[in-house]
Design an enzyme around this catalytic site. Sequence first.
Site, PDB file in Angstrom:
ATOM      1  N   GLU A  60       0.218  -1.440  -0.043  1.00  0.00           N
ATOM      2  CA  GLU A  60      -0.106  -0.106  -0.150  1.00  0.00           C
ATOM      3  C   GLU A  60       1.031   0.931   0.006  1.00  0.00           C
ATOM      4  OE1 GLU A  60      -3.490   2.888   0.372  1.00  0.00           O
ATOM      5  OE2 GLU A  60      -2.768   1.012  -0.389  1.00  0.00           O
ATOM      6  N   HIS A  63       2.332   1.831  -3.161  1.00  0.00           N
ATOM      7  CA  HIS A  63       1.315   2.047  -4.464  1.00  0.00           C
ATOM      8  C   HIS A  63       1.191   4.244  -3.774  1.00  0.00           C
ATOM      9  CE1 HIS A  63      -2.123   3.189  -7.376  1.00  0.00           C
ATOM     10  NE2 HIS A  63      -3.056   2.896  -5.837  1.00  0.00           N
ATOM     11  N   HIS A 128     -12.226   4.031  -8.850  1.00  0.00           N
ATOM     12  CA  HIS A 128     -11.096   4.248  -8.650  1.00  0.00           C
ATOM     13  C   HIS A 128     -10.432   4.157  -9.474  1.00  0.00           C
ATOM     14  CE1 HIS A 128      -6.980   5.211  -6.301  1.00  0.00           C
ATOM     15  NE2 HIS A 128      -6.867   3.927  -7.061  1.00  0.00           N
ATOM     16  N   HIS A 219     -19.765  -9.699 -16.408  1.00  0.00           N
ATOM     17  CA  HIS A 219     -18.197  -9.540 -16.978  1.00  0.00           C
ATOM     18  C   HIS A 219     -17.847  -9.696 -18.023  1.00  0.00           C
ATOM     19  CE1 HIS A 219     -14.838  -7.860 -17.861  1.00  0.00           C
ATOM     20  NE2 HIS A 219     -14.341  -8.819 -17.051  1.00  0.00           N
ATOM     21  N   HIS A 281      -3.595  -9.988 -17.433  1.00  0.00           N
ATOM     22  CA  HIS A 281      -5.578  -8.549 -17.904  1.00  0.00           C
ATOM     23  C   HIS A 281      -5.377  -7.620 -17.402  1.00  0.00           C
ATOM     24  CE1 HIS A 281      -9.139 -10.482 -18.772  1.00  0.00           C
ATOM     25  NE2 HIS A 281      -9.559 -10.211 -17.699  1.00  0.00           N
TER      26      HIS A 281
END
Length: 319
Positions: A60, A63, A128, A219, A281
């Site tokens: 975290e 990031h 986000h 999806h 992906h």
Amino acid sequence: MKQLRILRLLAVVTAVGAYVMLLMGAIVSKTESGQGCGNSWPFCHGQLIPESMPIATVIELSHRVVSGIDGFLILLLTVWSWIAFKDNVRIKTLGFMSLFFVVLQGGLGALTVVFEGDFTKKFALALHFGFSLISFASVVLLAVTLFEQQKAVGGESRPVGKGMKIATWGLAAWTYVIVYTGALVRHSDATMGCGFSFPGCGTTLFPDFTSIAGIHMLHRYGAYSLWLFSLLFLIAILKAYRDRRDYVRGGWLALGLITLQAVTGIVTVKTGGQLVAALVHTTIISIYFSVICYLCMQGGWPWKRKLERTEISSNPVTT
């Protein structure tokens, strides 16, 4: 010119940084490290450098550091490109979008950390990622546009018709919708909602779409449609716009990328949602979206009658 070369280099570095930021966000989500710094923002556990550094905190915090650095680079790139090409509407628009959406996704990211809850986890985190994707695509297109400056503009390419413009923008919009469904799958822990089954969900083709399996299949069906639309898009290009090399190359590249995207989606399911497969992906769909956005930029707005080419109305000051 020296200043333009440096500006282009900055654009490339910033685009790479935007990709790393996008990837780091996916890693945070995939490893469930969003609370690695607790509910503290911008500090981590209330400290600039926390004393305890478990893996979730490292991910975290990394990031946040990457996002902060690339956010500064985007600001620098935007301001510099505005000054260097102050009369170029395309460059100013792409710069604004790059900066606006990186700030927006940063603010939304902060909210997802400070405020907990089901809504935050599923919906806000999906937004986000979507805003991060727009920022990434905008930076990439800004870099491409800067590299296209001072190139001779030939008159051999005919304008793209309104129908093709609508198809291109429609494909970009539909891609963005499917991206959100993919982000919802990730943040709803629905990656393995259908187990290892493919192409259906076990023996059920249409599960309850409010369930984990339903979110996953929503999806998946959207992804099927995106591949079909990409194929039809390429066929339309080859039929009516073979003389537009940008569209032909973009159409082939888009179909190739969305096919690879489908393959990595299958691999993700068959490997039980492994991190590497999920990151690949994410990478492919980000590139695919950027390609479609580039074609939107090349074709122009659907409601404009004539193709508007961006002329070099202002050059950087030589040094």
